[in-house]
Design an enzyme around this catalytic site. Structure first.
Site, PDB file in Angstrom:
ATOM      1  N   TYR A 156     -16.286   3.176   8.353  1.00  0.00           N
ATOM      2  CA  TYR A 156     -14.699   3.104   8.440  1.00  0.00           C
ATOM      3  C   TYR A 156     -14.297   3.467   9.672  1.00  0.00           C
ATOM      4  CZ  TYR A 156      -9.995   4.880   7.590  1.00  0.00           C
ATOM      5  OH  TYR A 156      -8.898   5.072   7.748  1.00  0.00           O
ATOM      6  N   LYS A 175     -12.133   1.201  12.790  1.00  0.00           N
ATOM      7  CA  LYS A 175     -10.814   1.752  13.092  1.00  0.00           C
ATOM      8  C   LYS A 175     -11.053   1.852  14.741  1.00  0.00           C
ATOM      9  CE  LYS A 175      -7.812   2.023  10.869  1.00  0.00           C
ATOM     10  NZ  LYS A 175      -6.954   0.842  10.291  1.00  0.00           N
ATOM     11  N   GLY A 209       0.937  -1.217  -0.137  1.00  0.00           N
ATOM     12  CA  GLY A 209      -0.090  -0.095  -0.191  1.00  0.00           C
ATOM     13  C   GLY A 209       0.742   1.303   0.094  1.00  0.00           C
ATOM     14  N   PHE A 210       0.102   2.399   0.121  1.00  0.00           N
ATOM     15  CA  PHE A 210       0.942   3.803  -0.168  1.00  0.00           C
ATOM     16  C   PHE A 210       1.828   4.288   1.258  1.00  0.00           C
ATOM     17  CE2 PHE A 210      -0.077   8.352   1.187  1.00  0.00           C
ATOM     18  CZ  PHE A 210       1.345   8.790   0.295  1.00  0.00           C
ATOM     19  N   ILE A 211       1.365   3.653   2.364  1.00  0.00           N
ATOM     20  CA  ILE A 211       2.236   4.023   3.414  1.00  0.00           C
ATOM     21  C   ILE A 211       3.177   2.730   3.792  1.00  0.00           C
ATOM     22  CG2 ILE A 211       2.069   4.370   6.040  1.00  0.00           C
ATOM     23  CD1 ILE A 211      -0.498   5.684   5.578  1.00  0.00           C
TER      24      ILE A 211
END
Length: 354
Positions: free
Chosen positions: A153, A157, A11-13
């Site tokens: 979402y 979390k 993924g991005f991070i």
């Protein structure tokens, strides 16, 4: 040599974090299911770049697969676990909430069960600024109440924060939760505003400006975020003696568990963000004013005092510097016609904030 296990490694991070850990001499084991939530070829490119390092290996599997993580933890015995794998995106949670239940909650449960059996020295789990929800007191502090999430979402979390706390308390598993604030930069996700705006502006298409532009975000450049994570790896929370917690610390009174904001500590108007993209592209945006999207919030703003107190670090990349780095990467990656290419290497882009 320490072993780090990173979920969501393609993924991005995850990509940027794995690069940083490899540079710091870690052996890194990545896990990523290469989901089709967005362009899989982008994930495969990130993964291929990581595989150029002999210190990196990857398993392409879903973390919610029963027993899978238990086998990996038992075999690899990671010293550090950074849990980034999740179904992301506030708006997508309106149309496909089940994917958030499976990936975010069940996946985190499988991770915690695996950790309970093998006891890594430190677990670091990604949360989000979205957990602050309807809280209007800003900047957001880790000790603020987070009881009114505005999207499913965000609710999933918040649930993972609570799940990790229970395991930290019951099984003495040191855990640090991260609340990220609007992360952006090269190799970013196509569903994020910077990516969508840049693409539209370069194509001469209008951009959707929600809440008629009356929005503010705490934009955090990705290498600033990664620096915060890297430093916090070595700040392992401990169960406080007699339940006494220092003022301003989010450390649990009953568990080796802490939550930390990682943000740039600036609430930047959406108009300024768009202006930075216009400056970087050399083009003027065509704005399409829109109403606020369900589940969204008008502003985010991090109080990152605790991060500084724990690590001595403050994110410092300016918005214009970070946006320019993204636009340079975007034009280079997609080989935009007439663009001569960027003089910055991928390493330069990753390390732009030092």
């Amino acid at each position: 040599m320490r072993t780090a296990l990173v979920t969501g490694s393609s993924g991005f991070i995850g990509y940027h974090l794995c690069q940083r850990l490899l540079e710091d001499g870690f052996r890194v084991i990545g896990i990523d299911n290469l989901s089709d939530y967005y362009d899989v070829s982008l994930k495969r490119r990130r993964q291929a770049m990581l595989l150029q390092s002999p210190g990196f290996s990857v398993i392409n599997q879903s973390i919610e697969t029963e027993g899978f993580l238990g086998e990996v933890f038992e075999r690899e015995r990671p010293d550090v676990v950074v849990h980034l794998a999740a179904q992301a995106g506030v708006r997508h949670s309106l149309t496909d909430p089940r994917s958030y239940l499976c990936s975010n909650m069940r996946g985190t449960f499988e991770l915690l069960e695996a950790a309970r059996a093998t006891k890594p020295a430190h677990m670091l789990l990604a949360s989000t600024s979205s957990v602050y929800g309807a809280n209007e007191t800003m900047p957001y502090s880790e000790t603020d109440r987070t009881d009114h999430q505005m999207s499913f979402y965000a609710a999933t979390k918040k649930a993972t924060e609570c799940m990790a706390h229970s395991y930290a308390h019951l099984y003495d598993l040191p855990a640090t939760m991260f609340r990220f604030f609007t992360v952006y930069g090269p190799w970013g996700r196509p569903d994020m505003a910077l990516f969508k705006f840049t693409k539209a502006i370069l194509n001469g298409e209008p951009i959707d400006v929600y809440n008629h532009g009356h929005m503010m975000r705490d934009f955090t450049y990705v290498t600033d975020l990664v620096q915060g994570i890297r430093l916090l790896i070595d700040v392992v929370p401990e169960r406080p003696e007699e339940g006494v917690v220092p003022v301003g610390d989010s450390l649990s009174p009953v568990a080796p568990w802490r939550v930390v904001n990682i943000g740039n500590s600036q609430a930047i108007p959406l108009s300024e963000f768009i202006s930075a993209i216009e400056e970087a592209t050399g083009l003027e945006a065509k704005r399409n004013p829109m109403n606020m999207q369900p589940g969204d919030v008008p502003a985010t703003w991090a109080d990152a005092t605790l991060l500084h107190e724990l690590t001595g670090y403050r994110p410092r990349t300016s918005l214009r510097e970070g946006v320019q780095a993204f636009v340079d990467w975007y034009r280079d990656y997609y080989d935009i016609a007439g663009w001569p290419g960027t003089s910055l290497s991928s390493g330069d882009l990753r390390r732009i904030s030092g």
